[in-house]
Design an enzyme around this catalytic site. Structure first.
Site, PDB file in Angstrom:
ATOM      1  N   GLY A 197      -0.178  -7.193   5.598  1.00  0.00           N
ATOM      2  CA  GLY A 197      -0.165  -8.489   4.928  1.00  0.00           C
ATOM      3  C   GLY A 197       1.179  -8.870   4.353  1.00  0.00           C
ATOM      4  CB  VAL A 201      -0.905   0.020   1.253  1.00  0.00           C
ATOM      5  CG1 VAL A 201      -1.879   1.183   1.204  1.00  0.00           C
ATOM      6  CG2 VAL A 201      -1.645  -1.295   1.394  1.00  0.00           C
ATOM      7  N   GLY A 202       0.431   2.304  -0.684  1.00  0.00           N
ATOM      8  CA  GLY A 202       1.071   3.595  -0.526  1.00  0.00           C
ATOM      9  C   GLY A 202       1.664   4.153  -1.796  1.00  0.00           C
ATOM     10  CB  ILE A 248       6.970   3.428  -2.475  1.00  0.00           C
ATOM     11  CG1 ILE A 248       7.691   4.613  -1.823  1.00  0.00           C
ATOM     12  CG2 ILE A 248       7.981   2.502  -3.144  1.00  0.00           C
ATOM     13  CD1 ILE A 248       8.677   4.216  -0.738  1.00  0.00           C
ATOM     14  CD  GLU A 271      -2.090  -6.532   1.961  1.00  0.00           C
ATOM     15  OE1 GLU A 271      -2.071  -7.025   3.101  1.00  0.00           O
ATOM     16  OE2 GLU A 271      -1.489  -5.482   1.669  1.00  0.00           O
TER      17      GLU A 271
END
Length: 493
Positions: free
Chosen positions: A378, A259-260, A262, A284
Site C-alpha cells: 500500500g 509493515v515490519g 523498522i 494499513e
C-alpha cells in the site's frame, strides 16, 4: 445454525482446478487456515494422480503459512495478487511456476468490480460470528472480504473460535460506489465510521461452514537494534522539527506506517518523543507498538485494515475489548488505503524502501531489479497522497556488502516526484523543493553509509552535464559488482 457444517477436507471439494478464490484477511490476520491447507492436500493428491490442479488467488495482502505457504508448496497456484511475503510463494513466483501481478492494495477490489480481472468463483473467509441471515463478522483482519463475498458465487466460512464473538463492533465495513456516480467517502477523521460492523451476504451463497480454533500466524517482531533505533530517532526528531517550524499543525496529523520491524520500532520512537503530541493513526496494519502506545495514551485512535500483532498482544486486546473497541477500527483495504481519504486527512506516511537512488527514486519490491521480494503493497496508495511522505531504510545490507542507496534504482516503484523525505540511521534528506543535483548531494551527505559516499560522489561527477546528471554507462555498476563478486565495494566508476 442453518448452514452445512463440514470438515475442511469436505469444504475443499467445492474448489476445482482453474477456479479463482478470494481469501479474507490482511497479513496473516483474518486469513482462513484450515480450508486452504485442505485445498493444498487435494492439489497434491490430484498431481499424484497425474491431473492438473491450480487455482487463481486473490487476497488482501500477505497471508499466513497455512495459506500461501501450503498452496505454494503444493504447486497449486495459477496466479497470485496483490501482495505476498511467504518464502515458498516467493520461490514459486521467481521460478515462474506461477504468475504474479503486483498491485496497489487499494485497487484490487474496485478493479474486480470494474471487470478488469476475472471475478472470484469462491470466497473463503474467516469469521468470529455468523448469523442465519448472512451477517459475517470478520476476525482480526478484513482485506477485500466485502467485495470477494459480493462477487463470488459460493462462500465458505471458517468460524474460528480463537477470536471472540465480542469482537463485533470493531469493524467498519463499507464499499465505495463505482463511477460514474461515486460519492465522497464520509471519513473526515480517523475515528469516523461510515459502514456496518459486519459483511452482509445472501445466506444461500454460503455452501459450507468449517469450525476451527486456530490462532493467527503473525510472527514476533525482532528486538529493536541500534540501526532501527537510530532510524526511529531520526524520524521522530525530523517530525518534531517540522512541528516546531509550524509546517505541521500544532495538533499534529494522523500517521500511516508500513509493515515490519523498522516500522514497529519507529512508532515506538514517535511515542517516546515528548515534543510530539499524542496522535492518531490511519494506516494499513496496527502493530504491537501501537497497542503499547495506546495504553500509555500516546496513540489516541488507530484505524487500519488488520491487527497485525503478536499472539500475546492479540490476547491482551481480546482481554480488554471494552478499552480497545473505543480506540480501534478495522476497515476493508479499499478504505484503509484509499487515496481520497489519505489526501483529505493529511497523513504523514512512513514506509520502507528496499533501495533508493541518489535522485530520490525508491525501489520497494525487486532485488537487483529482477527478483521479487514481497510487493509494492500500500506504499504507493499513501505516498502519492501524503501531507509528508517519508521513506526509511538502513543504509546498508548484507553486513555492509550492499549499499541501500545507489546511483539508480534497479526497479522503480516510487518516483522522485512522490518521495519527499529519505531517512537512514545516518540522517535525514529533506528533498522538498530541490533539483536533481541538489537531491543527490543531500542524500549522499546525509543518508549514505560513510564507506560508500566517495564512490557515489565519483559517480555523480561522471554524469552528464544536464538536468539529471546520470551516467547511463555506469549507473548499475554497484548492482553489477554485487552480482559478480557479492560486494558493492568492488564497483568502479
Amino acid at each position: 445454525m442453518n448452514y452445512k457444517i463440514m470438515t475442511a477436507d469436505e469444504a475443499a471439494m467445492f474448489v476445482n482446478n482453474g477456479e479463482i478464490v478470494g481469501f479474507s484477511g490482511f497479513t496473516p490476520a483474518g486469513c482462513p487456515k484450515e480450508v486452504p491447507t485442505a485445498i493444498a492436500k487435494r492439489a497434491e493428491a490430484e498431481h499424484a494422480a497425474g491431473r492438473e490442479f491450480k487455482i487463481g488467488m486473490y487476497t488482501g495482502a500477505s497471508t499466513g503459512d497455512s495459506l500461501d505457504g501450503a498452496l505454494a508448496r503444493a504447486n497449486a497456484v495459477l496466479f497470485r495478487t496483490p501482495y505476498q511475503s511467504n518464502k515458498d510463494m516467493r520461490t514459486r513466483l521467481n521460478a515462474q511456476d506461477a504468475h504474479y501481478f503486483d498491485m496497489h492494495l487499494s485497487h484490487l477490489a474496485q478493479e474486480l468490480r470494474y471487470g478488469f480481472m476475472p471475478k472470484p468463483n469462491i470466497a473463503i473467509v474467516e469469521a468470529c460470528k455468523l448469523t442465519d441471515d448472512g451477517k459475517i463478522v470478520p476476525t482480526s483482519g478484513v482485506g477485500n472480504l466485502p467485495t470477494f463475498c459480493r462477487l463470488a458465487d459460493k462462500i465458505i466460512v471458517e468460524l474460528n473460535a480463537a477470536h471472540p464473538e465480542e469482537l463485533e463492533g470493531i469493524h467498519d465495513i463499507y464499499e465505495p460506489q463505482d463511477p460514474p456516480c461515486r460519492e465522497a467517502i464520509p471519513v473526515y477523521k480517523p475515528s469516523d465510521r461510515c459502514g456496518k460492523p459486519y459483511v452482509q451476504v445472501d445466506p444461500k451463497k454460503i455452501v459450507a461452514v468449517v469450525k476451527t480454533n486456530r490462532p493467527n500466524e503473525v510472527g514476533k517482531f525482532s528486538p529493536v537494534d541500534e540501526v532501527t533505533a537510530k532510524i526511529g530517532e531520526n524520524v521522530a526528531n525530523f517530525l518534531a522539527g517540522e512541528l516546531k517550524a509550524g509546517r505541521i499543525p500544532a495538533s499534529f496529523l494522523p500517521i500511516q506506517s508500513g509493515v515490519g520491524n523498522i516500522a514497529n520500532a519507529l512508532l515506538g520512537s514517535l511515542g517516546e518523543n515528548k515534543d510530539i503530541p499524542a496522535f492518531e493513526m490511519y494506516t494499513e496494519v496496527i502493530q504491537d507498538a501501537v497497542i503499547d502506545l495506546m495504553k500509555k495514551g500516546r496513540v489516541k485512535f488507530a484505524s487500519g485494515c488488520s491487527l497485525t500483532v503478536s499472539q500475546p498482544k492479540l490476547e491482551e486486546i481480546y482481554n480488554n475489548l471494552d478499552f480497545f473497541k473505543q480506540r480501534v477500527c478495522l476497515r476493508p483495504q479499499e478504505l484503509s488505503n484509499n487515496p481520497e481519504v489519505a489526501r483529505r486527512l493529511g497523513l504523514i506516511t512512513i514506509n520502507t524502501a528496499l533501495e533508493a537512488d541518489i535522485f530520490g527514486n525508491v525501489n520497494s519490491t525487486h532485488v537487483l531489479g529482477t527478483k521479487m521480494m514481497n510487493g509494492v503493497g500500500g506504499s504507493c496508495d499513501f505516498t502519492r497522497n501524503a501531507y509528508i511522505s517519508i521513506f526509511t531504510t538502513p543504509s546498508t545490507a548484507k553486513d555492509g556488502k550492499i549499499s541501500s542507496i545507489v546511483p539508480m534504482v534497479s526497479h522503480l516503484d516510487q518516483s522522485e516526484h512522490s518521495v519527499k523525505v529519505l531517512i537512514t540511521e545516518h540522517g535525514v534528506a529533506d528533498l522538498r523543493g530541490k533539483s536533481p543535483i541538489q537531491r543527490a548531494n543531500c542524500i549522499i551527505d546525509n543518508c549514505v553509509a560513510p564507506e560508500y559516499r566517495d564512490m557515489l560522489r565519483k559517480y555523480l561527477a561522471s554524469g552528464s552535464k544536464t538536468h539529471t546528471p546520470m551516467n547511463i554507462n555506469t549507473c548499475f555498476n554497484m548492482h553489477k559488482a554485487f552480482a559478480e563478486t557479492g560486494d558493492m565495494h568492488n564497483a568502479e566508476f
